[in-house]
Design a protein around this motif. Structure first.
Motif, PDB file in Angstrom:
ATOM      1  N   THR A  94       0.837  -1.199   0.000  1.00 62.41           N
ATOM      2  CA  THR A  94       0.000   0.000   0.000  1.00 62.41           C
ATOM      3  C   THR A  94       0.873   1.250   0.000  1.00 62.41           C
ATOM      4  O   THR A  94       2.046   1.210   0.365  1.00 62.41           O
ATOM      5  CB  THR A  94      -0.922   0.032   1.223  1.00 62.41           C
ATOM      6  N   GLY A 100      -3.439   1.431   3.993  1.00 64.94           N
ATOM      7  CA  GLY A 100      -2.795   0.412   4.809  1.00 64.94           C
ATOM      8  C   GLY A 100      -3.710  -0.103   5.911  1.00 64.94           C
ATOM      9  O   GLY A 100      -3.751  -1.307   6.199  1.00 64.94           O
ATOM     10  N   LYS A 113       1.292  -8.672   3.592  1.00 65.19           N
ATOM     11  CA  LYS A 113       0.765  -7.302   3.600  1.00 65.19           C
ATOM     12  C   LYS A 113       1.832  -6.319   4.072  1.00 65.19           C
ATOM     13  O   LYS A 113       2.340  -6.446   5.190  1.00 65.19           O
ATOM     14  CB  LYS A 113      -0.486  -7.225   4.489  1.00 65.19           C
ATOM     15  N   ALA A 115       3.034  -2.093   4.164  1.00 63.71           N
ATOM     16  CA  ALA A 115       2.728  -0.671   4.001  1.00 63.71           C
ATOM     17  C   ALA A 115       4.000   0.059   3.587  1.00 63.71           C
ATOM     18  O   ALA A 115       5.012  -0.003   4.284  1.00 63.71           O
ATOM     19  CB  ALA A 115       2.186  -0.088   5.300  1.00 63.71           C
ATOM     20  N   TYR A 131      -1.996  -1.503  12.289  1.00 69.98           N
ATOM     21  CA  TYR A 131      -0.818  -1.906  11.513  1.00 69.98           C
ATOM     22  C   TYR A 131      -0.145  -3.182  12.035  1.00 69.98           C
ATOM     23  O   TYR A 131       0.493  -3.891  11.255  1.00 69.98           O
ATOM     24  CB  TYR A 131       0.177  -0.749  11.433  1.00 69.98           C
ATOM     25  N   LEU A 134      -0.401  -6.142   9.864  1.00 75.92           N
ATOM     26  CA  LEU A 134       0.394  -6.243   8.639  1.00 75.92           C
ATOM     27  C   LEU A 134       1.639  -7.082   8.906  1.00 75.92           C
ATOM     28  O   LEU A 134       1.944  -7.444  10.041  1.00 75.92           O
ATOM     29  CB  LEU A 134       0.796  -4.845   8.151  1.00 75.92           C
TER      30      LEU A 134
END
Length: 355
Positions: A94, A100, A113, A115, A131, A134
């Protein structure tokens, strides 16, 4: 490996968009890559993108396009949620905290995943809360990496990989044109007004030099008014928007970056890729990460006499061609470390380690 890069819009004229499209192009040489634009406002992206990169949008906001869902933020969030729930990719990257957070909430568990971040989020609460779902945050600079480590408090791995320049060959400045160039969005934080004021001092002492400004934005009327007020019509030229900023920088002998605060530094890297030294203020993080005084450019201290100091730095290079060429060599050396191939290899190693 299939990689999806999700941007708020892949069609804008922003440094983060440029950086992500460059990354997509670099990775597409050895992987299946798509760019997902949450909103699509135009037919084509402003910046070039590799032919191997697939593109799709979540919400098509082009004029005349019909929509099944009602307009507005609710429509966008619902469409983004549906896209993420159905995402079929090995890796999703992202480009902004808002996206994100949505990827952390809705992307498939088995998808890696990541960011991609440049600066501290304006609203840290949702980031700190979500977060940790992630797999990693990857910043473009070491200083941003340190900020994100502090922000997340060890709850998530934070890595640093630089932004990539587009693949070559790059145009090379001959360093013999009496031109100072600057480019980007004409918004207040970019501080083109203080560059114009500094160039008024330069033009008074070296009237054969010209300043070319590339870009566009809400500050244009004010900047044009300032040029008229300072009687610089024959010295400062508004060149308009161009997707080939590197080609224009290659016509210059100095590139100026007058930004007041945070700046991604993509224009700095593009200038260096053309072998042009950069003069910038040391208060802006992007330029500060890449410009080293005496090696590839000059950093000017922030002060009350900012226009005089910036003009002095420009004049020192204008009057010393040998020094300009020496700094140009350092600029080229800096750019090599940001080549598409070099950066793609760093990303591939990181993705392999994370998986």
């Amino acid at each position: 490996m299939k990689v999806s890069l999700v941007l708020a819009s892949a069609y804008g004229m922003r440094g983060d968009v440029r950086a992500m499209l460059n990354l997509a192009t670099a990775l597409s040489e050895r992987h299946e890559v798509e760019v997902v634009s949450v909103r699509r406002q135009k037919e084509k992206p402003f910046f070039p993108i590799g032919a191997k990169v697939a593109m799709r949008s979540v919400v098509d906001a082009r004029p005349g396009v019909r929509h099944l869902l009602p307009r507005g933020q609710m429509r966008t969030e619902m469409a983004l949620w549906r896209m993420l729930r159905g995402l079929r990719a090995d890796v999703v990257i992202t480009a902004r905290p808002g996206i994100g957070v949505q990827v952390a909430r809705h992307a498939p568990r088995e998808t890696l995943k990541i960011a991609r971040e440049w600066g501290r989020p304006a609203v840290p609460g949702p980031v700190q809360r979500l977060y940790p779902r992630l797999d990693a945050v990857v910043t473009a600079t070491e200083s941003a990496q340190e900020e994100w480590v502090r922000l997340l408090g060890g709850g998530l791995d934070v890595h640093s990989v630089p932004d990539a320049l587009p693949g070559g060959p790059w145009p090379r400045s001959r360093m013999d044109n009496r031109i100072v160039a600057a480019g980007g969005r004409w918004v207040s934080v970019k501080a083109y007004d203080r560059l114009i004021r500094a160039f008024a001092i330069v033009a008074d002492k070296r009237p054969d030099w010209r300043l070319r400004l590339y870009g566009g934005g809400p500050e244009e009327r004010r900047l044009r008014s300032l040029v008229g007020e300072l009687d610089l019509h024959n010295h400062v030229y508004f060149m308009g928007v161009t997707p080939d900023l590197a080609g224009e920088f290659a016509k210059a002998s100095i590139v100026a970056n007058p930004s007041r605060s945070e700046d991604l530094g993509m224009t700095v890297l593009e200038a260096m890729g053309c072998g042009v030294p950069v003069v910038a203020f040391e208060g802006a993080r992007g330029p500060r990460e890449f410009v080293a005084t005496g090696y590839n450019g000059v950093l000017v201290p922030e002060s009350e006499s900012e226009a005089q100091h910036f003009a002095g730095a420009l004049l020192a290079l204008i009057d010393d061609e040998r020094r300009r060429r020496s700094l140009a060599a350092g600029a080229l050396d800096t750019a090599v470390r940001h080549s598409a191939e070099e950066v793609a290899e760093q990303w591939e190693k990181l993705l392999s380690d994370l998986r």
